[in-house]
Design an enzyme around this catalytic site. Structure first.
Site, PDB file in Angstrom:
ATOM      1  N   CYS A   7       0.812  -1.230   0.000  1.00  0.00           N
ATOM      2  CA  CYS A   7       0.000   0.000   0.000  1.00  0.00           C
ATOM      3  C   CYS A   7       0.843   1.276   0.000  1.00  0.00           C
ATOM      4  CB  CYS A   7      -0.957  -0.010   1.184  1.00  0.00           C
ATOM      5  SG  CYS A   7      -0.271  -0.724   2.678  1.00  0.00           S
ATOM      6  N   HIS A  44      -2.971   5.922   4.844  1.00  0.00           N
ATOM      7  CA  HIS A  44      -1.568   5.945   5.269  1.00  0.00           C
ATOM      8  C   HIS A  44      -0.934   7.277   4.875  1.00  0.00           C
ATOM      9  CE1 HIS A  44      -2.080   1.898   6.324  1.00  0.00           C
ATOM     10  NE2 HIS A  44      -1.405   1.274   5.372  1.00  0.00           N
ATOM     11  N   LYS A  72       9.938  -4.112   1.730  1.00  0.00           N
ATOM     12  CA  LYS A  72       9.060  -4.061   0.558  1.00  0.00           C
ATOM     13  C   LYS A  72       9.186  -2.711  -0.155  1.00  0.00           C
ATOM     14  CE  LYS A  72       5.372  -7.038   2.411  1.00  0.00           C
ATOM     15  NZ  LYS A  72       4.063  -6.965   3.099  1.00  0.00           N
ATOM     16  N   ARG A 105       3.064   2.196  12.753  1.00  0.00           N
ATOM     17  CA  ARG A 105       1.598   2.118  12.856  1.00  0.00           C
ATOM     18  C   ARG A 105       1.134   3.217  13.804  1.00  0.00           C
ATOM     19  NH1 ARG A 105      -0.991  -0.776   9.553  1.00  0.00           N
ATOM     20  NH2 ARG A 105      -0.054  -2.771  10.124  1.00  0.00           N
ATOM     21  N   GLN A 157       1.125   4.652   9.397  1.00  0.00           N
ATOM     22  CA  GLN A 157       0.155   3.765   8.773  1.00  0.00           C
ATOM     23  C   GLN A 157      -1.056   3.489   9.678  1.00  0.00           C
ATOM     24  OE1 GLN A 157       3.863   1.519   6.636  1.00  0.00           O
ATOM     25  NE2 GLN A 157       1.955   0.395   6.562  1.00  0.00           N
TER      26      GLN A 157
HETATM   27  P1  NAP Z   1      -9.102  -8.721   6.540  1.00  0.00           P
HETATM   28  O1  NAP Z   1      -9.905  -7.474   6.704  1.00  0.00           O
HETATM   29  O2  NAP Z   1      -8.529  -9.335   7.769  1.00  0.00           O
HETATM   30  O3  NAP Z   1     -10.015  -9.808   5.764  1.00  0.00           O
HETATM   31  C1  NAP Z   1      -9.530 -11.082   5.381  1.00  0.00           C
HETATM   32  C2  NAP Z   1     -10.598 -12.134   5.622  1.00  0.00           C
HETATM   33  O4  NAP Z   1     -10.861 -12.285   7.021  1.00  0.00           O
HETATM   34  C3  NAP Z   1     -11.993 -11.845   5.073  1.00  0.00           C
HETATM   35  O5  NAP Z   1     -12.043 -12.063   3.680  1.00  0.00           O
HETATM   36  C4  NAP Z   1     -12.852 -12.841   5.828  1.00  0.00           C
HETATM   37  O6  NAP Z   1     -12.827 -14.115   5.176  1.00  0.00           O
HETATM   38  C5  NAP Z   1     -12.117 -12.986   7.171  1.00  0.00           C
HETATM   39  N1  NAP Z   1     -12.841 -12.385   8.318  1.00  0.00           N
HETATM   40  C6  NAP Z   1     -12.965 -12.977   9.516  1.00  0.00           C
HETATM   41  N2  NAP Z   1     -13.672 -12.205  10.359  1.00  0.00           N
HETATM   42  C7  NAP Z   1     -14.017 -11.093   9.685  1.00  0.00           C
HETATM   43  C8  NAP Z   1     -14.775  -9.931  10.017  1.00  0.00           C
HETATM   44  N3  NAP Z   1     -15.315  -9.759  11.230  1.00  0.00           N
HETATM   45  N4  NAP Z   1     -14.937  -8.970   9.082  1.00  0.00           N
HETATM   46  C9  NAP Z   1     -14.417  -9.118   7.854  1.00  0.00           C
HETATM   47  N5  NAP Z   1     -13.701 -10.212   7.479  1.00  0.00           N
HETATM   48  C10 NAP Z   1     -13.488 -11.194   8.376  1.00  0.00           C
HETATM   49  O7  NAP Z   1      -7.872  -8.489   5.561  1.00  0.00           O
HETATM   50  P2  NAP Z   1      -7.543  -7.253   4.593  1.00  0.00           P
HETATM   51  O8  NAP Z   1      -6.997  -6.125   5.371  1.00  0.00           O
HETATM   52  O9  NAP Z   1      -8.708  -7.012   3.709  1.00  0.00           O
HETATM   53  O10 NAP Z   1      -6.308  -7.846   3.769  1.00  0.00           O
HETATM   54  C11 NAP Z   1      -6.465  -8.833   2.752  1.00  0.00           C
HETATM   55  C12 NAP Z   1      -5.138  -8.973   2.005  1.00  0.00           C
HETATM   56  O11 NAP Z   1      -4.829  -7.729   1.376  1.00  0.00           O
HETATM   57  C13 NAP Z   1      -3.939  -9.280   2.930  1.00  0.00           C
HETATM   58  O12 NAP Z   1      -3.065 -10.138   2.286  1.00  0.00           O
HETATM   59  C14 NAP Z   1      -3.291  -7.924   3.130  1.00  0.00           C
HETATM   60  O13 NAP Z   1      -1.921  -8.037   3.411  1.00  0.00           O
HETATM   61  C15 NAP Z   1      -3.527  -7.297   1.771  1.00  0.00           C
HETATM   62  N6  NAP Z   1      -3.522  -5.834   1.812  1.00  0.00           N
HETATM   63  C16 NAP Z   1      -4.210  -5.181   2.783  1.00  0.00           C
HETATM   64  C17 NAP Z   1      -4.212  -3.799   2.803  1.00  0.00           C
HETATM   65  C18 NAP Z   1      -4.954  -3.039   3.859  1.00  0.00           C
HETATM   66  O14 NAP Z   1      -4.808  -1.815   3.903  1.00  0.00           O
HETATM   67  N7  NAP Z   1      -5.744  -3.679   4.717  1.00  0.00           N
HETATM   68  C19 NAP Z   1      -3.504  -3.087   1.820  1.00  0.00           C
HETATM   69  C20 NAP Z   1      -2.822  -3.785   0.816  1.00  0.00           C
HETATM   70  C21 NAP Z   1      -2.849  -5.174   0.816  1.00  0.00           C
HETATM   71  P3  NAP Z   1     -14.097 -15.074   5.070  1.00  0.00           P
HETATM   72  O15 NAP Z   1     -15.262 -14.257   4.564  1.00  0.00           O
HETATM   73  O16 NAP Z   1     -13.675 -16.112   4.078  1.00  0.00           O
HETATM   74  O17 NAP Z   1     -14.312 -15.582   6.440  1.00  0.00           O
END
Ligand code: NAP
Length: 371
Positions: free
Chosen positions: A135, A274, A242, A267, A162
């Site tokens: 990001c 960010h 990264k 953080r 961040q």
């Molecule tokens: P996240 O919010 O933790 O979501 C990932 C998965 O967690 C969801 O698809 C869901 O899967 C599960 N989950 C379990 N409990 C949840 C709840 N209460 N609410 C929502 N989801 C829940 O992860 P993320 O931040 O979107 O990141 C996903 C990927 O993108 C990672 O590899 C991260 O490194 C990358 N990334 C993130 C960001 C960022 O700013 N966050 C930026 C760039 C890249 P199920 O529906 O299958 O249970």
């Protein structure tokens, strides 16, 4: 119509992706199917026109039927599923928001305003793996795009601030819980005017064992955490590492001059977006007017903020930027500590241009929808 399977649609990145796909009418262009690692079989309304039954994100047979899979589920899922799919001769496009594949030679880090030519060439060459960049890397490259186009950059030191949402949906909730626990001291504000007593009360709460810190493992509300991701032998955190390797993979892919990037990733208790304080070494002494003009006119998403107090406070913060595609860039001035050094402060929504937008746009490129 391309069959597109979306995994991770309810996480932080996935939710923003779905929102953007609705805004841009992307669902009219594809046959979207939704997968879940935890709720297969449940009925959800993601598409406006109909309910969708969630498919099992671990069912290789169901995944194999898709022409394109877009995962916002995280790196562990990618590591587990993609090799099994390829072993079963699935030859579709895999689009990912996780970092797992980014440095693989057969994966392109996608940031089309910077490397659209590289994306087009890779499509022609039969590439199948497409990954959104880190990001802060994507946001920084777009913020200083004007200097990159002219090959003016010798190196960048990036100090990041961040937001909690960078760690996912659950971490964002933990920050709010921490804020709530700290506000237990609010009642005392009304009765107690002694600021040192109030400060001591807040310190006691945030350092007590009962303070919620299961995910961040330290107080973030009212504090900060100067480390993101694991430690590498170099002494950098993986997030800091990264910064350089991904920047250069993206730049080289499109024939831009590479440059070194290093700094500390921190953080902070912002909810979303960010911020980065950049020190940039330029290859010559340019006027501040020229530097500002190059930065401000580089791409349609730059919101250039003049180096003035009122405008910076109002427009150059997570509160001002969150939810917007525009990337605020300001505090541009020459630094007094050496030659050809400038400062830039930039804030961008890491869930939009830092995550969902590049993968949304590469999906459109692959399905021939104009971006
Ligand atoms: P996240 O919010 O933790 O979501 C990932 C998965 O967690 C969801 O698809 C869901 O899967 C599960 N989950 C379990 N409990 C949840 C709840 N209460 N609410 C929502 N989801 C829940 O992860 P993320 O931040 O979107 O990141 C996903 C990927 O993108 C990672 O590899 C991260 O490194 C990358 N990334 C993130 C960001 C960022 O700013 N966050 C930026 C760039 C890249 P199920 O529906 O299958 O249970």
């Amino acid at each position: 119509m391309y069959k597109v399977g979306i995994i991770g649609w309810r996480g932080m990145v996935g939710s923003v992706l779905i929102q953007r796909m609705h805004e841009e009418n992307d669902f009219f262009n594809i046959n979207a199917q939704f997968f879940s690692t935890s709720q297969a079989g449940e009925s959800v309304r993601i598409l406006k026109s109909q309910e969708s039954i969630l498919l099992d994100a671990f069912d290789i047979g169901a995944l194999k039927k898709m022409d394109i899979l877009l995962s916002c589920q995280g790196g562990d899922y990618t590591k587990k599923i993609l090799p099994s799919l390829r072993k079963k001769n699935w030859n579709g496009h895999w689009i990912d928001a996780a970092s797992t594949l980014r440095m693989d030679s057969d994966a392109v880090i996608v940031l089309d305003p910077i490397n659209k030519d590289a994306i087009k060439s890779a499509i022609e060459a039969g590439n199948k793996n497409w990954v959104g960049g880190n990001c802060t890397v994507s946001l920084m490259l777009l913020a200083i795009h004007g200097l990159i186009k002219e090959n003016l950059v010798e190196w960048v030191s990036s100090m990041t601030y961040q937001a909690a949402s960078g760690a996912g949906a659950q971490n964002m909730k933990e920050l709010l819980i921490q804020m709530g626990e700290l506000s237990e001291s609010l009642d005392k504000i009304k009765t107690n005017t002694n600021i040192l007593d109030l400060d001591k009360e807040v310190q006691l709460i945030m350092n007590s064992d009962r303070f919620t810190k299961k995910l961040f493992s330290a107080p973030l509300a009212g504090s900060l955490i100067p480390w993101i991701d694991e430690k590498l032998e170099s002494g950098q955190s993986r997030e800091e590492w990264k910064g350089s390797v991904e920047t250069n993979k993206i730049l080289k892919s499109n024939g831009h001059k590479p440059f070194s990037v290093d700094g500390l990733c921190v953080r902070i208790g912002a909810m979303r977006s960010h911020s980065q304080a950049l020190t940039i070494k330029l290859n010559n002494d340019y006027t501040i007017e020229k530097i500002e003009e190059l930065i401000a006119s580089a791409n349609p998403w730059i919101n250039f903020i003049p180096n003035e107090k009122e405008e910076s406070i109002k427009n150059l913060s997570p509160a001002a930027v969150s939810g917007k595609l525009s990337i605020a860039v300001g505090r541009v001035r020459k630094l007094n500590v050496g030659e050809n050094l400038i400062s830039v402060f930039t804030v961008g929504d890491q869930l939009l241009w830092g995550a969902a937008e590049p993968v949304r746009r590469v999906l459109n490129i692959l399905t021939n929808k104009t971006t």
